[in-house]
Design a protein around this motif. Structure first.
Motif, short mmCIF file in Angstrom:
data_model
loop_
_atom_site.label_atom_id
_atom_site.label_comp_id
_atom_site.label_asym_id
_atom_site.label_seq_id
_atom_site.Cartn_x
_atom_site.Cartn_y
_atom_site.Cartn_z
N GLY A 68 -1.90 -1.29 1.53
CA GLY A 68 -2.11 -1.09 0.10
C GLY A 68 -1.11 -0.13 -0.51
N TYR A 69 -1.35 0.18 -1.78
CA TYR A 69 -0.44 1.04 -2.53
C TYR A 69 -0.51 2.46 -2.00
N VAL A 70 0.65 3.10 -1.88
CA VAL A 70 0.77 4.39 -1.22
C VAL A 70 -0.10 5.48 -1.85
N ARG A 71 -0.39 5.38 -3.13
CA ARG A 71 -1.19 6.42 -3.78
C ARG A 71 -2.67 6.04 -3.90
N GLN A 72 -3.01 4.84 -3.44
CA GLN A 72 -4.39 4.37 -3.57
C GLN A 72 -4.87 3.78 -2.25
N LEU A 73 -4.75 4.54 -1.21
CA LEU A 73 -5.08 4.08 0.12
C LEU A 73 -6.58 4.15 0.41
N ALA A 74 -7.00 3.40 1.39
CA ALA A 74 -8.37 3.47 1.91
C ALA A 74 -8.27 3.83 3.39
N ALA A 75 -9.00 4.83 3.82
CA ALA A 75 -8.91 5.30 5.20
C ALA A 75 -9.23 4.20 6.21
N GLU A 76 -10.21 3.37 5.88
CA GLU A 76 -10.62 2.32 6.82
C GLU A 76 -9.49 1.37 7.15
N GLY A 77 -8.75 0.98 6.11
CA GLY A 77 -7.66 0.04 6.33
C GLY A 77 -6.55 0.61 7.19
N VAL A 78 -6.27 1.90 7.01
CA VAL A 78 -5.24 2.54 7.82
C VAL A 78 -5.72 2.73 9.26
N LEU A 79 -6.93 3.22 9.42
CA LEU A 79 -7.46 3.50 10.76
C LEU A 79 -7.66 2.23 11.58
N ALA A 80 -7.87 1.10 10.89
CA ALA A 80 -8.05 -0.17 11.61
C ALA A 80 -6.81 -0.53 12.43
N LEU A 81 -5.66 0.03 12.06
CA LEU A 81 -4.42 -0.25 12.78
C LEU A 81 -4.23 0.70 13.96
N ARG A 82 -5.15 1.61 14.18
CA ARG A 82 -5.15 2.56 15.28
C ARG A 82 -3.83 3.35 15.38
N PRO A 83 -3.36 3.92 14.26
CA PRO A 83 -2.11 4.68 14.33
C PRO A 83 -2.32 6.03 15.00
N ASN A 84 -1.28 6.53 15.66
CA ASN A 84 -1.31 7.91 16.13
C ASN A 84 -0.29 8.77 15.40
N LEU A 85 0.45 8.14 14.48
CA LEU A 85 1.39 8.88 13.64
C LEU A 85 1.51 8.18 12.29
N ILE A 86 1.37 8.94 11.23
CA ILE A 86 1.58 8.44 9.88
C ILE A 86 2.74 9.20 9.27
N LEU A 87 3.77 8.48 8.86
CA LEU A 87 4.90 9.06 8.15
C LEU A 87 4.73 8.70 6.69
N ALA A 88 4.65 9.71 5.81
CA ALA A 88 4.26 9.43 4.43
C ALA A 88 5.08 10.23 3.43
N THR A 89 5.21 9.66 2.25
CA THR A 89 5.81 10.39 1.14
C THR A 89 4.88 11.51 0.72
N HIS A 90 5.42 12.44 -0.05
CA HIS A 90 4.66 13.62 -0.44
C HIS A 90 3.45 13.28 -1.31
N ASP A 91 3.51 12.14 -2.01
CA ASP A 91 2.44 11.79 -2.94
C ASP A 91 1.49 10.74 -2.39
N ALA A 92 1.50 10.51 -1.09
CA ALA A 92 0.56 9.55 -0.50
C ALA A 92 -0.86 10.05 -0.71
N GLY A 93 -1.76 9.14 -0.95
CA GLY A 93 -3.13 9.60 -1.22
C GLY A 93 -4.08 8.44 -1.50
#
Length: 282
Positions: A68-93
């Motif tokens: 989804g859009y970098v400033r309008q993320l949902a935790a569930e969608g990100v965690l479903a990918l089982r990441p151990n590292l997130i590289l993000a812009t300063h305004d991710a949210g």
């Protein structure tokens, strides 16, 4: 019997090592088009398990799972990918989502806002460090520094600096890029004069205001060229045809992600834009 037992134990040990290695293998989610570009530039794309919707270059990034859009993320969608590292812009949210991701134990590396050559180089090095690709980052940083040095020399040699306006064409009145925008920084870096300095951010601009600004060059994102109807379509926007840029048809479409994202391709695209500006006669 002893030999068979020893072989069995060896196989178990190898399997456990493989599981540990798999657990430690980087599973990276990149949030921000400039971040994703840099991961690919570092040849570390094999670690990517997901990207955000602004990650449009290179084309291969569009094939990855989209969170989804970098400033309008949902935790569930990100965690479903089982990441151990997130590289993000300063305004991710939004911030509560980023907090949830941290609480879930995911390592998050936030990159600072970047709108200078020094910032671009630092971002490349920081992402390289996070991915264990320091040598590749050094090589890219050196190339970028060389390009920026060439740009600085070219800008210093310009006899004049054309008046430039960045437009974000939308329904109704187009929006102009004012102070504290990536567009303003990109214009100045390439040797142009940023003329929409009476406001910050992006604001609608009327036909009268557009004529009064009298830009020599009007910039728009190439990604929206078809949407606005190309140069001919831009000339139909209220006031554009009456400006010096409109009369000379100096309507320039730039790669928005490369130029405004201030990623590893920024320097080469700034050089291209500088050549356009240098060709404008006062």
């Amino acid at each position: 019997m002893f030999e068979r037992s020893r072989c069995w134990l060896g196989a178990v040990a190898l399997a456990l090592c493989a599981q540990v290695a798999a657990a430690d293998a980087p599973r990276v989610v990149a949030l921000g088009g400039d971040i994703t570009e840099t991961v690919y530039a570092l040849d570390a794309q094999q670690s990517l398990v997901g990207v955000d919707s602004t990650s449009l270059w290179p084309a291969a990034a569009r094939e990855l799972p989209n969170v989804g859009y970098v400033r309008q993320l949902a935790a569930e969608g990100v965690l479903a990918l089982r990441p151990n590292l997130i590289l993000a812009t300063h305004d991710a949210g939004p911030p509560p989502v980023m907090a949830q991701l941290r609480e879930a134990g995911v390592r998050i590396e936030l990159m600072p806002a970047t709108r200078t050559p020094e910032g671009v180089v630092a971002k490349v090095r920081e992402i390289g460090r996070a991915l264990g690709r320091e040598a590749a980052a050094d090589a890219i940083a050196h190339r970028i520094e060389t390009q920026y040095a060439e740009l600085s020399k070219a800008v210093a040699g310009m006899k004049s600096h054309p008046r430039v306006l960045f437009l974000m064409a939308t329904e109704g009145s187009p929006k102009a890029g004012g102070r504290e925008t990536a567009a303003a920084s990109a214009i100045v870096l390439a040797g142009g004069t940023q003329i929409a300095d009476g406001f910050t951010g992006y604001k609608p601009v009327s036909a009268e205001a557009l004529v009064a600004l009298a830009p020599d060059v009007i910039l728009l994102m190439r990604e929206r060229a078809d949407e606005v109807g190309g140069v001919s379509g831009v000339l139909q926007l209220p006031g554009v045809a009456l400006t010096p840029a409109g009369k000379a048809r100096r309507i320039v479409f730039v790669d928005g992600q490369a130029l405004l994202g201030f990623g590893p391709r920024n320097a080469e695209h700034e050089l291209e834009l500088q050549r356009v500006f240098a060709g404008v006669q006062p």
